[in-house]
Design a protein around this motif. Sequence first.
Motif, PDB file in Angstrom:
ATOM      1  N   ASP A  43       0.829  -1.214   0.000  1.00 47.97           N
ATOM      2  CA  ASP A  43       0.000   0.000   0.000  1.00 47.97           C
ATOM      3  C   ASP A  43       0.858   1.258   0.000  1.00 47.97           C
ATOM      4  N   THR A  44       1.959   1.212  -0.735  1.00 48.88           N
ATOM      5  CA  THR A  44       2.825   2.380  -0.808  1.00 48.88           C
ATOM      6  C   THR A  44       3.350   2.508  -2.227  1.00 48.88           C
ATOM      7  N   SER A  45       4.330   3.367  -2.423  1.00 46.66           N
ATOM      8  CA  SER A  45       4.865   3.631  -3.758  1.00 46.66           C
ATOM      9  C   SER A  45       6.359   3.342  -3.802  1.00 46.66           C
ATOM     10  N   ILE A  46       6.873   3.250  -5.023  1.00 50.37           N
ATOM     11  CA  ILE A  46       8.315   3.086  -5.197  1.00 50.37           C
ATOM     12  C   ILE A  46       9.049   4.252  -4.553  1.00 50.37           C
ATOM     13  N   ALA A  47       8.456   5.440  -4.624  1.00 50.46           N
ATOM     14  CA  ALA A  47       9.089   6.630  -4.050  1.00 50.46           C
ATOM     15  C   ALA A  47       9.428   6.419  -2.582  1.00 50.46           C
ATOM     16  N   ARG A  48       8.495   5.848  -1.811  1.00 51.21           N
ATOM     17  CA  ARG A  48       8.736   5.647  -0.378  1.00 51.21           C
ATOM     18  C   ARG A  48       9.799   4.585  -0.128  1.00 51.21           C
ATOM     19  N   LEU A  49       9.911   3.620  -1.036  1.00 53.60           N
ATOM     20  CA  LEU A  49      10.910   2.575  -0.864  1.00 53.60           C
ATOM     21  C   LEU A  49      12.321   3.071  -1.192  1.00 53.60           C
ATOM     22  N   LEU A  86       6.276  12.335   1.715  1.00 54.76           N
ATOM     23  CA  LEU A  86       5.771  13.089   2.858  1.00 54.76           C
ATOM     24  C   LEU A  86       5.183  12.143   3.897  1.00 54.76           C
ATOM     25  N   PRO A  87       5.319  12.454   5.171  1.00 54.07           N
ATOM     26  CA  PRO A  87       4.773  11.600   6.232  1.00 54.07           C
ATOM     27  C   PRO A  87       3.263  11.417   6.106  1.00 54.07           C
ATOM     28  N   GLY A  88       2.814  10.182   6.099  1.00 56.65           N
ATOM     29  CA  GLY A  88       1.391   9.892   6.071  1.00 56.65           C
ATOM     30  C   GLY A  88       0.697  10.135   4.747  1.00 56.65           C
ATOM     31  N   VAL A  89       1.457  10.440   3.694  1.00 62.01           N
ATOM     32  CA  VAL A  89       0.866  10.738   2.391  1.00 62.01           C
ATOM     33  C   VAL A  89       1.355   9.706   1.376  1.00 62.01           C
ATOM     34  N   GLU A  90       0.425   9.044   0.696  1.00 61.38           N
ATOM     35  CA  GLU A  90       0.796   8.073  -0.333  1.00 61.38           C
ATOM     36  C   GLU A  90       0.430   8.654  -1.698  1.00 61.38           C
ATOM     37  N   PHE A  91       1.307   9.507  -2.188  1.00 62.51           N
ATOM     38  CA  PHE A  91       1.114  10.193  -3.465  1.00 62.51           C
ATOM     39  C   PHE A  91       2.438  10.195  -4.199  1.00 62.51           C
ATOM     40  N   GLU A  92       2.374  10.018  -5.521  1.00 65.77           N
ATOM     41  CA  GLU A  92       3.606  10.040  -6.315  1.00 65.77           C
ATOM     42  C   GLU A  92       3.351  10.734  -7.642  1.00 65.77           C
ATOM     43  N   LEU A  93       4.196  11.697  -7.961  1.00 64.35           N
ATOM     44  CA  LEU A  93       4.178  12.360  -9.259  1.00 64.35           C
ATOM     45  C   LEU A  93       5.436  11.930  -9.992  1.00 64.35           C
ATOM     46  N   MET A  94       5.285  11.380 -11.179  1.00 65.73           N
ATOM     47  CA  MET A  94       6.445  10.847 -11.895  1.00 65.73           C
ATOM     48  C   MET A  94       6.442  11.289 -13.358  1.00 65.73           C
ATOM     49  N   VAL A 137       6.894  10.346 -23.746  1.00 66.86           N
ATOM     50  CA  VAL A 137       7.110  10.918 -22.419  1.00 66.86           C
ATOM     51  C   VAL A 137       5.759  11.322 -21.856  1.00 66.86           C
ATOM     52  N   TYR A 138       5.494  10.925 -20.616  1.00 66.77           N
ATOM     53  CA  TYR A 138       4.237  11.321 -19.983  1.00 66.77           C
ATOM     54  C   TYR A 138       4.446  11.549 -18.494  1.00 66.77           C
ATOM     55  N   TYR A 139       3.527  12.319 -17.916  1.00 63.69           N
ATOM     56  CA  TYR A 139       3.523  12.579 -16.478  1.00 63.69           C
ATOM     57  C   TYR A 139       2.360  11.807 -15.862  1.00 63.69           C
ATOM     58  N   LEU A 140       2.611  11.200 -14.729  1.00 62.46           N
ATOM     59  CA  LEU A 140       1.584  10.410 -14.049  1.00 62.46           C
ATOM     60  C   LEU A 140       1.535  10.795 -12.580  1.00 62.46           C
ATOM     61  N   ALA A 141       0.340  11.184 -12.134  1.00 69.33           N
ATOM     62  CA  ALA A 141       0.117  11.473 -10.715  1.00 69.33           C
ATOM     63  C   ALA A 141      -0.684  10.316 -10.142  1.00 69.33           C
ATOM     64  N   MET A 142      -0.202   9.747  -9.048  1.00 72.33           N
ATOM     65  CA  MET A 142      -0.823   8.561  -8.464  1.00 72.33           C
ATOM     66  C   MET A 142      -1.133   8.801  -6.992  1.00 72.33           C
ATOM     67  N   GLU A 143      -2.400   8.661  -6.639  1.00 70.11           N
ATOM     68  CA  GLU A 143      -2.852   8.781  -5.257  1.00 70.11           C
ATOM     69  C   GLU A 143      -3.349   7.410  -4.830  1.00 70.11           C
ATOM     70  N   LEU A 144      -2.759   6.853  -3.796  1.00 71.12           N
ATOM     71  CA  LEU A 144      -3.053   5.486  -3.410  1.00 71.12           C
ATOM     72  C   LEU A 144      -4.128   5.384  -2.332  1.00 71.12           C
ATOM     73  N   GLY A 145      -5.004   4.389  -2.482  1.00 72.35           N
ATOM     74  CA  GLY A 145      -5.966   4.048  -1.450  1.00 72.35           C
ATOM     75  C   GLY A 145      -5.327   3.072  -0.480  1.00 72.35           C
ATOM     76  N   ARG A 146      -6.133   2.480   0.368  1.00 75.01           N
ATOM     77  CA  ARG A 146      -5.631   1.554   1.384  1.00 75.01           C
ATOM     78  C   ARG A 146      -6.373   0.230   1.312  1.00 75.01           C
ATOM     79  N   HIS A 147      -5.624  -0.863   1.509  1.00 79.43           N
ATOM     80  CA  HIS A 147      -6.285  -2.151   1.650  1.00 79.43           C
ATOM     81  C   HIS A 147      -7.076  -2.156   2.957  1.00 79.43           C
ATOM     82  N   ARG A 148      -8.235  -2.738   2.932  1.00 72.95           N
ATOM     83  CA  ARG A 148      -9.010  -2.850   4.158  1.00 72.95           C
ATOM     84  C   ARG A 148      -8.500  -4.008   5.003  1.00 72.95           C
ATOM     85  N   ALA A 149      -8.457  -3.795   6.310  1.00 79.12           N
ATOM     86  CA  ALA A 149      -8.031  -4.862   7.208  1.00 79.12           C
ATOM     87  C   ALA A 149      -9.068  -5.977   7.177  1.00 79.12           C
TER      88      ALA A 149
END
Length: 220
Positions: free
Chosen positions: A77-83, A118-126, A193-205
């Motif tokens: 539930d995260t992005s390559i950016a955070r890794l 950013l802390p607590g934010v799962e967003f990636e602009l690439m 070449v393209y720009y992609l903005a990705m906002e991630l949801g969360r898996h439900r427990a």
Amino acid sequence: MSSMVESRPGEGKGRLSSGLDMAGLGARLRGERLGRRLSLQALEARTGVSRSMLSEVERGSKVPTVLVLDRIATGLDTSIARLLGEERAARVVLLRRGEHDTAIDPSGWERRILSPVLPGVEFELMRTTIPGGVDAGEFAAHAPGSREYLAMERGRLRLTLDGVEHVLRAGDSVYYAGDCRHAFANPGDEPCVYYLAMELGRHRAPARPPTRRTRGRRRS
């Protein structure tokens, strides 16, 4: 400095140009997995990446492709950016040219991460560049509630969403729900070449099974 997920000549284990070696990446993956209380088996089920591959990546003995790394990130539930990058807590984060983390696939396409972590934010602009005739592969569906926005800068892109193909050209843009299978390929001869903005949801427990107390309790 930028990060690249690729092997360097003479380095069997691979290294990231930011100075984070594959062992460091593996430790970060393991930390993210354990922080979510996921076993290797559970992460395998989420990602489709085998336990043996996951284990090797966490030990730093295997260099993952961009596609595999993205599948692992999606399962967490995260992005390559955070890794790849460190969190930035400042109100203003300025990334100069050459300071962006960049994941480069062996086939030649690259994914340059333009947004900070950013802390607590799962967003990636690439910004993604795919050479002519290259198929970047199919990416797994993200968690429900995920959103992706894509804008073409130049070239042609064949975007396939749950098996339906869409050909985009310079100046085109598209939005789609991120919880679908999505594949990217360049059917032309020139780079796209393209720009992609990705906002991630969360898996439900998963729902917890009823306990002895709740099993026999009457509803009010």
